[in-house]
Design an enzyme around this catalytic site. Structure first.
Site, PDB file in Angstrom:
ATOM      1  CE  LYS A 192     -11.259   4.798 -10.851  1.00 47.70           C
ATOM      2  NZ  LYS A 192     -12.283   4.325  -9.922  1.00 47.70           N
ATOM      3  CG  HIS A 200      -6.670   8.171  -2.459  1.00 49.36           C
ATOM      4  ND1 HIS A 200      -6.632   7.464  -1.297  1.00 49.36           N
ATOM      5  CD2 HIS A 200      -7.548   7.534  -3.280  1.00 49.36           C
ATOM      6  CE1 HIS A 200      -7.469   6.448  -1.395  1.00 49.36           C
ATOM      7  NE2 HIS A 200      -8.027   6.452  -2.594  1.00 49.36           N
ATOM      8  CG  HIS A 205      -4.449   4.145  -2.661  1.00 49.34           C
ATOM      9  ND1 HIS A 205      -4.989   5.039  -3.546  1.00 49.34           N
ATOM     10  CD2 HIS A 205      -5.305   3.094  -2.621  1.00 49.34           C
ATOM     11  CE1 HIS A 205      -6.114   4.544  -4.041  1.00 49.34           C
ATOM     12  NE2 HIS A 205      -6.332   3.362  -3.496  1.00 49.34           N
TER      13      HIS A 205
HETATM   14  N1  ARG Z   1      -8.611  -0.624  -4.702  1.00 51.35           N
HETATM   15  C1  ARG Z   1      -9.433  -0.287  -3.582  1.00 51.35           C
HETATM   16  C2  ARG Z   1      -9.507   1.206  -3.407  1.00 51.35           C
HETATM   17  O1  ARG Z   1      -8.657   1.919  -3.857  1.00 51.35           O
HETATM   18  C3  ARG Z   1      -8.955  -0.876  -2.292  1.00 51.35           C
HETATM   19  C4  ARG Z   1      -9.007  -2.385  -2.239  1.00 51.35           C
HETATM   20  C5  ARG Z   1      -9.128  -2.903  -0.862  1.00 51.35           C
HETATM   21  N2  ARG Z   1      -9.137  -4.316  -0.795  1.00 51.35           N
HETATM   22  C6  ARG Z   1     -10.147  -5.131  -1.049  1.00 51.35           C
HETATM   23  N3  ARG Z   1      -9.955  -6.412  -0.959  1.00 51.35           N
HETATM   24  N4  ARG Z   1     -11.331  -4.666  -1.365  1.00 51.35           N
HETATM   25  O2  ARG Z   1     -10.427   1.700  -2.781  1.00 51.35           O
END
Ligand code: ARG
Length: 579
Positions: free
Chosen positions: A139, A142, A145
């Protein structure tokens, strides 16, 4: 340094009020410098002493302040004490001020400046796990991130400087239906050659294409579901394709994080916890915490009155787990593996409720350490675009920052003999990104603005780097005259005193950042330092001054340079020596 004076004043207060001196430390603070005006060095808030129960909280506060001020005796260190609207001001001996700040900074242990302050003596140190960045495979990477990456890196740096054992973790979005689509789609639209050449790009393309296809093609959707089921059942062909996607992605990210100056001790991911997530479900069931909803999903009741008015779904009706279920399993697993004393998650604020629920469920399960878990939320970034359009990958942003910075540098007269203009442009461009992001409170949204953040004059990362490079060049040009003996009487102009007074605040600023995990305190402190240094450059010339004066001024500049560099590193910025 700062703590020497704070200690002395606290001792004085302790003796006068017959209290342990440590009790006064929180009420004492260095006075912020305002437009180079003459001010006292420290102030004591009498109302804090009243709320702490050190002074009676009844009676006229001004009278109390004046009484206390007259009881406190001046001496050779604290030369002046005055009362003013509930605050007692302390001015320390000027020459001592110069000495106590410049001496430690001139030594090898200058890196410890501010960090060995008594403000941190009560701070608990231990193992801190910081989870940040956490992009999703295939994905878009963005702006959220990017924010998570730099904020998490700052928090990890800060915690580490303060003496904690820090574990830096990336938690990849590497599981879920998206891999069903990707796996099913790769057979049709994927190409191993392209995957090798430009993995992130290619996976993203395939992902977008499959999703589009699936909008009108039932077979495609079914294929995706099938693939994901094969994956969940650990069928080897599906698993090996998935593994390839993951490995290639991690390798690629590794490279880009390096450019950004960010690293991780552990790359974990949602996939690591799929089996454990099922166990968590069983446990919730056996603890009587999970109920089955009318729709057949598994839910945990989080309403205060137990009336199911607020529930959290942890199991789909088809028996598969969700994002939160994997997070529950991940948290428990991390506690077992790493024995952290605190855990910090950095994501955008839209996930605040997710983490709130996560911690609530962990507590309900009996994991009391969940109250030492913390979510650091941040706001949205609008309009992060490059000249070629929408940002899809982190690398695009870094390339753009470097290109723009290189452009600006080529127009500037000062950019001449540089060994590595590209590398410098990269570092400076990244500092611009970081400072733009860190200037305000993290939870506010902001508009991404290339031109504004790259200005050399404004309050930008470029200004920080420019000041640092200028200080380094001053040091280089005067290498011969540095010495260890210092005559403090040569640094008593207001311009020098303001810099020293500002440096007195450094430990407090770090302390504040450590409390609320907001980088803005440190950023604004460093920007202010750069402004003060800019006036000092104008008013306190080194070149052409008498040898002893030149020496003293050089020490002042080089101390400012050390603190600036230390602070920048905590923010995650690599200071450049030339630009
Ligand atoms: N991969 C997730 C996202 O892009 C963020 C993860 C955040 N950390 C967690 N432990 N849920 O939205």
């Amino acid at each position: 340094m700062a703590c020497f004076f704070r200690r002395r004043i606290a001792e004085k207060l302790g003796r006068t009020l017959k209290q342990p001196e440590d009790a006064f430390i929180p009420a004492l603070s260095a006075v912020p410098v305002f437009k180079k005006q003459k001010t006292a060095d420290f102030k004591l808030s009498v109302s804090t002493l009243r709320t702490e129960g050190i002074l009676p909280s009844s009676g006229d506060i001004q009278l109390q302040t004046e009484n206390l001020a007259t009881q406190l005796k001046q001496d050779s260190v604290v030369e002046h004490i005055s009362a003013d609207c509930g605050v007692i001001n302390f001015t320390v001996n000027r020459k001592l001020l110069v000495q106590k700040i410049l001496e430690p900074l001139g030594k090898q242990e200058g890196e410890k400046f501010g960090l060995d302050s008594e403000l941190f003596s009560t701070l608990k140190r231990g193992t801190t796990l910081v989870e940040y960045s956490s992009p999703n495979i295939a994905k878009k990477f963005h702006a959220g991130h990017l924010r998570s990456t730099i904020i998490g890196n700052f928090i990890a740096n800060l915690k580490q400087s303060l003496g904690n054992n820090v574990i830096r973790m990336n938690y990849l979005g590497d599981w879920g239906m998206q891999f069903g689509f990707l796996g099913a789609g790769f057979g049709q639209f994927g190409c191993q050659e392209k995957l090798k050449q430009n993995p992130l790009q290619h996976l993203f393309e395939v992902y977008v294409r499959v999703n589009k296809e699936a909008e009108h093609n039932e077979d495609m959707k079914q294929a995706a579901r099938d693939f994901f089921r094969q994956l969940e059942q650990h069928e080897s062909q599906a698993v090996s394709l998935w593994q390839q996607f993951r490995e290639i992605t991690v390798k690629e990210y590794h490279h880009v994080y390096k450019r950004l100056g960010v690293h991780f001790d552990i790359y974990s991911g949602e996939s690591d916890h799929q089996d454990q997530a099922q166990k968590v479900v069983e446990q919730l069931q056996s603890q009587g915490l999970m109920k089955t909803s009318e729709k057949g999903t598994g839910v945990v009741d989080l309403s205060p009155d137990g009336d199911m008015s607020s529930v959290c779904t942890v199991l789909r009706s088809d028996g598969t787990t969700l994002y939160i279920t994997r997070d529950l399993a991940a948290a428990i697993d991390r506690k077992h593996k790493y024995h952290f004393d605190e855990m910090i998650y950095v994501t955008d604020k839209s996930q605040a409720n997710h983490f709130h629920q996560l911690f609530q469920i962990l507590l309900a399960m009996g994991h009391s350490w969940a109250d030492r878990c913390r979510h650091v939320p941040f706001g949205l970034v609008q309009g992060m675009k490059t000249r070629t359009g929408e940002v899809v990958f982190l690398e695009d942003v870094l390339d753009e920052a470097r290109a723009r910075m290189l452009d600006n540098m080529s127009q500037s007269k000062t950019t001449k003999e540089m060994d590595d203009p590209e590398g410098t442009a990269e570092k400076v461009g990244i500092s611009a990104l970081i400072v733009q992001d860190f200037k305000g409170p993290l939870h506010t949204d902001y508009k991404f603005d290339w031109d504004r953040m790259l200005q050399a004059q404004g309050d930008t990362g470029v200004f920080l780097q420019y000041t640092h490079a200028r200080l380094c060049s001053l040091k280089r040009r005067n290498e011969g005259i540095e010495s260890s003996t210092l005559d403090p009487s040569l640094l008593l102009e207001q311009t020098s005193i303001s810099i020293l007074q500002h440096l007195l605040r450094y430990d407090e600023v770090l302390y504040q950042s450590a409390q609320d995990l907001q980088p803005k305190h440190l950023v604004n402190f460093l920007l202010k330092l750069c402004h003060l240094v800019a006036s000092a450059h104008r008013e306190l010339p080194v070149k052409g001054s008498r040898q002893d004066l030149a020496k003293a001024r050089l020490q002042l500049f080089s101390s400012a340079c050390s603190v600036l560099a230390n602070g920048m590193r905590i923010l995650g910025i690599t200071p450049v020596d030339k630009m």
